[in-house]
Scaffold this motif. Structure first.
Motif, PDB file in Angstrom:
ATOM      1  N   UNK A  41       0.824  -1.208   0.000  1.00 42.84           N
ATOM      2  CA  UNK A  41       0.000   0.000   0.000  1.00 42.84           C
ATOM      3  C   UNK A  41       0.862   1.264   0.000  1.00 42.84           C
ATOM      4  N   UNK A  42       2.065   1.146   0.525  1.00 43.64           N
ATOM      5  CA  UNK A  42       2.995   2.284   0.556  1.00 43.64           C
ATOM      6  C   UNK A  42       3.883   2.349  -0.677  1.00 43.64           C
ATOM      7  N   UNK A  43       3.722   1.384  -1.569  1.00 46.93           N
ATOM      8  CA  UNK A  43       4.505   1.392  -2.799  1.00 46.93           C
ATOM      9  C   UNK A  43       5.922   0.890  -2.638  1.00 46.93           C
ATOM     10  N   UNK A  44       6.193   0.103  -1.591  1.00 44.76           N
ATOM     11  CA  UNK A  44       7.551  -0.371  -1.330  1.00 44.76           C
ATOM     12  C   UNK A  44       7.753  -1.798  -1.828  1.00 44.76           C
ATOM     13  N   UNK A  45       6.702  -2.604  -1.795  1.00 48.43           N
ATOM     14  CA  UNK A  45       6.775  -3.950  -2.363  1.00 48.43           C
ATOM     15  C   UNK A  45       5.631  -4.121  -3.343  1.00 48.43           C
ATOM     16  N   UNK A  46       5.742  -5.134  -4.172  1.00 49.07           N
ATOM     17  CA  UNK A  46       4.693  -5.439  -5.137  1.00 49.07           C
ATOM     18  C   UNK A  46       4.490  -6.948  -5.159  1.00 49.07           C
ATOM     19  N   UNK A  47       3.348  -7.379  -5.648  1.00 48.04           N
ATOM     20  CA  UNK A  47       3.041  -8.802  -5.646  1.00 48.04           C
ATOM     21  C   UNK A  47       2.602  -9.245  -7.043  1.00 48.04           C
ATOM     22  N   UNK A  48       3.014 -10.438  -7.403  1.00 47.90           N
ATOM     23  CA  UNK A  48       2.580 -11.081  -8.636  1.00 47.90           C
ATOM     24  C   UNK A  48       1.837 -12.347  -8.256  1.00 47.90           C
ATOM     25  N   UNK A  49       0.695 -12.585  -8.873  1.00 50.19           N
ATOM     26  CA  UNK A  49      -0.128 -13.743  -8.499  1.00 50.19           C
ATOM     27  C   UNK A  49       0.604 -15.063  -8.706  1.00 50.19           C
ATOM     28  N   UNK A  50       1.562 -15.093  -9.617  1.00 49.67           N
ATOM     29  CA  UNK A  50       2.277 -16.332  -9.904  1.00 49.67           C
ATOM     30  C   UNK A  50       3.668 -16.390  -9.282  1.00 49.67           C
ATOM     31  N   UNK A  51       4.279 -15.231  -9.080  1.00 54.47           N
ATOM     32  CA  UNK A  51       5.686 -15.220  -8.666  1.00 54.47           C
ATOM     33  C   UNK A  51       5.890 -14.816  -7.213  1.00 54.47           C
ATOM     34  N   UNK A  52       4.916 -14.195  -6.568  1.00 56.32           N
ATOM     35  CA  UNK A  52       5.050 -13.833  -5.167  1.00 56.32           C
ATOM     36  C   UNK A  52       5.331 -12.357  -4.952  1.00 56.32           C
ATOM     37  N   UNK A  53       5.958 -12.063  -3.799  1.00 54.88           N
ATOM     38  CA  UNK A  53       6.210 -10.690  -3.366  1.00 54.88           C
ATOM     39  C   UNK A  53       7.638 -10.275  -3.710  1.00 54.88           C
ATOM     40  N   UNK A  54       7.796  -9.010  -4.123  1.00 53.55           N
ATOM     41  CA  UNK A  54       9.110  -8.495  -4.483  1.00 53.55           C
ATOM     42  C   UNK A  54       9.249  -7.040  -4.029  1.00 53.55           C
ATOM     43  N   UNK A  55      10.468  -6.640  -3.703  1.00 51.66           N
ATOM     44  CA  UNK A  55      10.766  -5.223  -3.486  1.00 51.66           C
ATOM     45  C   UNK A  55      10.609  -4.517  -4.832  1.00 51.66           C
ATOM     46  N   UNK A  56      10.001  -3.337  -4.820  1.00 52.96           N
ATOM     47  CA  UNK A  56       9.702  -2.643  -6.082  1.00 52.96           C
ATOM     48  C   UNK A  56      10.988  -2.213  -6.798  1.00 52.96           C
ATOM     49  N   UNK A  57      10.858  -2.048  -8.108  1.00 50.88           N
ATOM     50  CA  UNK A  57      11.914  -1.488  -8.934  1.00 50.88           C
ATOM     51  C   UNK A  57      11.355  -0.221  -9.575  1.00 50.88           C
ATOM     52  N   UNK A  58      11.564   0.944  -8.939  1.00 51.55           N
ATOM     53  CA  UNK A  58      10.913   2.175  -9.407  1.00 51.55           C
ATOM     54  C   UNK A  58      11.316   2.544 -10.835  1.00 51.55           C
ATOM     55  N   UNK A  59      10.337   3.043 -11.595  1.00 43.64           N
ATOM     56  CA  UNK A  59      10.594   3.517 -12.953  1.00 43.64           C
ATOM     57  C   UNK A  59      11.170   4.936 -12.905  1.00 43.64           C
ATOM     58  N   UNK A  60      11.534   5.476 -14.075  1.00 39.09           N
ATOM     59  CA  UNK A  60      12.046   6.840 -14.146  1.00 39.09           C
ATOM     60  C   UNK A  60      11.016   7.835 -13.601  1.00 39.09           C
TER      61      UNK A  60
END
Length: 255
Positions: free
Chosen positions: A51-70
C-alpha cells in the motif's frame, strides 16, 4: 513472535541500509521462519508495504521489493522535496533537546563515514530526514518520510547514484546549523539544494525501448524495406531485406 508492524519496519530498515535491493524476492514461507510467526502475519506486513509502494506482488511469482521507474523516481523526490521544505517552513524555533538529538545523529553519521559498515552509513544518512521530522514535531510526516526515504534509497541503488555520502553528511550539518540559529529560510534553501543534488546524482538515462529489435523484426516487410532505403547513404550498398534474428529477440528474454 514478531508482529506484522515489526516485520514491515524491519523490511524498511533493511532497504534503508541497502541490504535489500530492488527486485529482491520476499518469500512468505522464508519470512515466517525468520520472524517465527504465521504466514498470515507476514502477508499482512507485505500488504502494508504494498500500500505504501515499497513492495509489489505477482499472483504467480510472489512478493518483491519494487523497482521504481524513471517517472516514479522523479515523483518520489518531488514528494520528499514538498514534504521536507514544508516541514521546515512551518517549523517553530527548535528547543535545545531537539537540536541535541540532531547533533547526536550527526555524530553517528560521521562515525559511520569513518567505519566500514556501508549499510549502517546508508541507514543513518536516510534516517536523518526522519529524525528531523520527528524533532520538528510531526510524527505523521515522519512516518511518511520513512517510506519515501526507503523508496529513494531503492532508486539510488537501481540507478547507481554517484552522490557522495560525505557530502550528504555535510549538507545535514549545514541544515542543522541553520535551524539552530533560527534561520528557517536558509534551512529551507539548504534542504531544497540537498534533495536536488541527491536527485541529480542519479544516472537516469532515457529509457530504452525493451522490444525495439522485436518491433523491427515483426514490422511489415514493405515498411522495413522502406525504412532501410531511407537510412541507406547514397552510393552505399543497400542492406538485405531480411536479417537473421538476433538472440535478444527471443521472447523468453523479454518476460
Amino acid at each position: 513472535m514478531a508482529s506484522s508492524t515489526d516485520i514491515a519496519q524491519r523490511i524498511i530498515e533493511a532497504i534503508l541500509a541497502q541490504r535489500l535491493a530492488p527486485g529482491s524476492r520476499l518469500g512468505e514461507q522464508a519470512l515466517s521462519i525468520l520472524f517465527d510467526c504465521s504466514r498470515t502475519q507476514v502477508r499482512e506486513a507485505l500488504m502494508r508495504l504494498a500500500a505504501k509502494g515499497i513492495v509489489t506482488v505477482s499472483s504467480r511469482r510472489g512478493w518483491f521489493v519494487v523497482q521504481p521507474s524513471h517517472d516514479e523516481a522523479r515523483e518520489a523526490f518531488e514528494a520528499r522535496r514538498i514534504i521536507e521544505m514544508g516541514l521546515i517552513r512551518l517549523a517553530e524555533p527548535m528547543d535545545k533537546a531537539a537540536i541535541g538529538r540532531l547533533r547526536q545523529h550527526l555524530k553517528q553519521e560521521k562515525a559511520a563515514l569513518k567505519g566500514s559498515d556501508i549499510g549502517q552509513r546508508s541507514y543513518l544518512l536516510g534516517d536523518f530526514h526522519v529524525c528531523l521530522a520527528e524533532c520538528l514535531g510531526n510524527l505523521l510526516l515522519a512516518d511518511t518520510l520513512r517510506d519515501f526515504t526507503a523508496r529513494t534509497t531503492l532508486i539510488a541503488m537501481l540507478y547507481q547514484s554517484t552522490h557522495d555520502a560525505e557530502q550528504s553528511c555535510q549538507d545535514h550539518v549545514a541544515i542543522v546549523d541553520a535551524l539552530e540559529r533560527g534561520d528557517i529560510a536558509a534551512a529551507e534553501q539548504l534542504m531544497q539544494a540537498h534533495i536536488g543534488q541527491v536527485q541529480a546524482a542519479l544516472r537516469l538515462n532515457a529509457p530504452k525501448d525493451p522490444i525495439a529489435q522485436l518491433r523491427e523484426a515483426l514490422a511489415p516487410l514493405k515498411e522495413r524495406e522502406a525504412g532501410q532505403q531511407a537510412t541507406t547513404p547514397p552510393g552505399a550498398k543497400p542492406k538485405p531485406p531480411l536479417t537473421p534474428p538476433q538472440p535478444e529477440t527471443y521472447l523468453g528474454a523479454l518476460l
